[in-house]
Scaffold this active site. Structure first.
Site, PDB file in Angstrom:
ATOM      1  N   HIS A 169      51.873  29.982  43.042  1.00  0.00           N
ATOM      2  CA  HIS A 169      52.363  29.707  41.687  1.00  0.00           C
ATOM      3  C   HIS A 169      52.049  30.962  40.879  1.00  0.00           C
ATOM      4  O   HIS A 169      50.913  31.171  40.445  1.00  0.00           O
ATOM      5  CB  HIS A 169      51.660  28.484  41.103  1.00  0.00           C
ATOM      6  CG  HIS A 169      51.978  27.223  41.838  1.00  0.00           C
ATOM      7  ND1 HIS A 169      53.255  26.691  41.854  1.00  0.00           N
ATOM      8  CD2 HIS A 169      51.208  26.387  42.585  1.00  0.00           C
ATOM      9  CE1 HIS A 169      53.254  25.572  42.579  1.00  0.00           C
ATOM     10  NE2 HIS A 169      52.022  25.378  43.044  1.00  0.00           N
ATOM     11  N   GLU A 224      54.461  26.786  47.873  1.00  0.00           N
ATOM     12  CA  GLU A 224      54.809  26.193  46.567  1.00  0.00           C
ATOM     13  C   GLU A 224      55.292  27.265  45.592  1.00  0.00           C
ATOM     14  O   GLU A 224      54.979  27.232  44.404  1.00  0.00           O
ATOM     15  CB  GLU A 224      53.601  25.448  45.965  1.00  0.00           C
ATOM     16  CG  GLU A 224      53.015  24.386  46.879  1.00  0.00           C
ATOM     17  CD  GLU A 224      51.915  23.548  46.244  1.00  0.00           C
ATOM     18  OE1 GLU A 224      51.764  23.581  45.008  1.00  0.00           O
ATOM     19  OE2 GLU A 224      51.214  22.860  47.002  1.00  0.00           O
TER      20      GLU A 224
HETATM   21  C1  XIL Z   1      52.414  18.915  41.060  1.00  0.00           C
HETATM   22  C2  XIL Z   1      53.777  18.266  40.913  1.00  0.00           C
HETATM   23  O1  XIL Z   1      54.761  19.275  40.919  1.00  0.00           O
HETATM   24  C3  XIL Z   1      53.832  17.473  39.622  1.00  0.00           C
HETATM   25  O2  XIL Z   1      55.042  16.718  39.562  1.00  0.00           O
HETATM   26  C4  XIL Z   1      52.646  16.522  39.518  1.00  0.00           C
HETATM   27  O3  XIL Z   1      52.654  15.889  38.253  1.00  0.00           O
HETATM   28  C5  XIL Z   1      51.345  17.273  39.711  1.00  0.00           C
HETATM   29  O4  XIL Z   1      51.381  17.951  40.956  1.00  0.00           O
HETATM   30  N1  XIL Z   1      49.434  22.203  43.580  1.00  0.00           N
HETATM   31  C6  XIL Z   1      49.911  21.271  44.488  1.00  0.00           C
HETATM   32  C7  XIL Z   1      51.040  20.384  44.115  1.00  0.00           C
HETATM   33  O5  XIL Z   1      49.460  21.265  45.650  1.00  0.00           O
HETATM   34  O6  XIL Z   1      50.938  19.120  44.714  1.00  0.00           O
HETATM   35  C8  XIL Z   1      51.159  20.241  42.622  1.00  0.00           C
HETATM   36  O7  XIL Z   1      52.344  19.496  42.346  1.00  0.00           O
HETATM   37  C9  XIL Z   1      51.173  21.583  41.952  1.00  0.00           C
HETATM   38  C10 XIL Z   1      49.893  22.343  42.224  1.00  0.00           C
END
Ligand code: XIL
Length: 276
Positions: free
Chosen positions: A194, A221
């Protein structure tokens, strides 16, 4: 070849634009929330797989890989698990791993067995959590339970702020090295990625040092804040994965900007209308 995946939400599968992009541009899916502990075991011992199965079937019917996400995590636990500790929590957690991995046995390409178990900052230590307080061996116990339940799934450790060589990624690196040396079943490490407006210059070298331990690496992600060098950062991540032979795929955390959990960041590859 490497896969290219998207996190998807069961509630959006009725959106024609969303599903068109999903089925034409991607060959892997991850449930954004539908396979998390609160979703799959809302009360103890009662498992609900309806929405997780929707994601699974969307992926399988499109010939896509399905990444399972996530068996154990400090966040998005059901209330009953948040209220447990000690042996009761350990047993409940391992039962959760066994039950969910068994339900999806033979269908999942890779499971995020444990998510985000390391602390941010310079300590390189485990994150404090109810799971961590059951004993430092909770992670290896989870991987062993997952392997026993679904021997065909690759078993991953997944985390964020690990997008370069730093104290947190080194803490995880040391754990993976220890697991490999002791025969704890781990096959892959996920890098959430991220990202903001910059990317660490050691991004590729970090992936490579994990691969050199004998595990696959995956970008799990990916999303990149708009307004900096968004396209360049997407390119840098992609080239890094392509340059590391054990980097088996990239997943973006949503399809359109309007699908993103990072409201206002416009961090994804498609705009709100579904244009590239
Ligand atoms: C996030 C989802 O995108 C949201 O919809 C939810 O409200 C919170 O979780 N790290 C992770 C993911 O491993 O599961 C998370 O996803 C984002 C951060």
């Amino acid at each position: 070849g490497r896969y290219f995946g998207a996190a998807i939400a069961a509630g959006r599968l009725g959106d024609a634009t969303y599903t068109r992009i999903l089925t034409t541009e991607f060959n892997a899916v991850t449930p954004e929330n539908e396979m998390k502990w609160d979703a799959t075991e809302p009360s103890q011992g009662r498992f609900t797989y309806t929405n997780g199965d929707r994601i699974l079937n969307q992926g399988l019917s499109n010939g896509s890989k399905v990444r399972g996400h996530a068996l154990l995590w400090h966040a998005q636990q059901p209330g009953w698990a948040q209220a447990l500790s000690g042996t009761a929590l350990r047993n409940a957690a391992l039962n959760h791993v066994t039950q969910v991995a068994t339900h999806y046995k033979g269908k999942i390409y890779a499971w995020d067995v444990v998510n985000e178990a390391f602390a941010d900052g310079g300590s390189g230590a485990r994150r404090d959590s109810n799971l961590q307080r059951t004993g430092n061996d909770w992670i290896e116990a989870a991987f062993r339970a997952a392997r026993a339940a679904d021997p065909g799934a690759k078993l991953c450790y997944n985390d964020y702020n690990t997008d370069g060589i730093n104290a947190k990624s080194t803490g995880i690196y040391n754990m993976v090295r220890d697991f490999k040396s002791r025969g704890v079943p781990i096959d892959c490490v996920g890098f959430q990625s991220h990202l903001g407006t910059g990317i660490d210059s050691s991004y590729q070298a970090n992936l490579q040092r994990f691969a050199d331990l004998g595990v696959d690496v995956q970008i799990t992600e990916l999303d990149v804040e708009q307004g900096g060098n968004q396209a360049t950062i997407y390119s840098t991540v992609t080239k890094a994965c392509l340059a590391v032979s054990r980097c088996t795929g990239i997943t973006v955390w949503g399809i359109r900007d309007s699908d993103s959990w990072r409201t206002g960041a416009n961090p994804l590859l498609f705009d709100n209308s579904g244009n590239k």
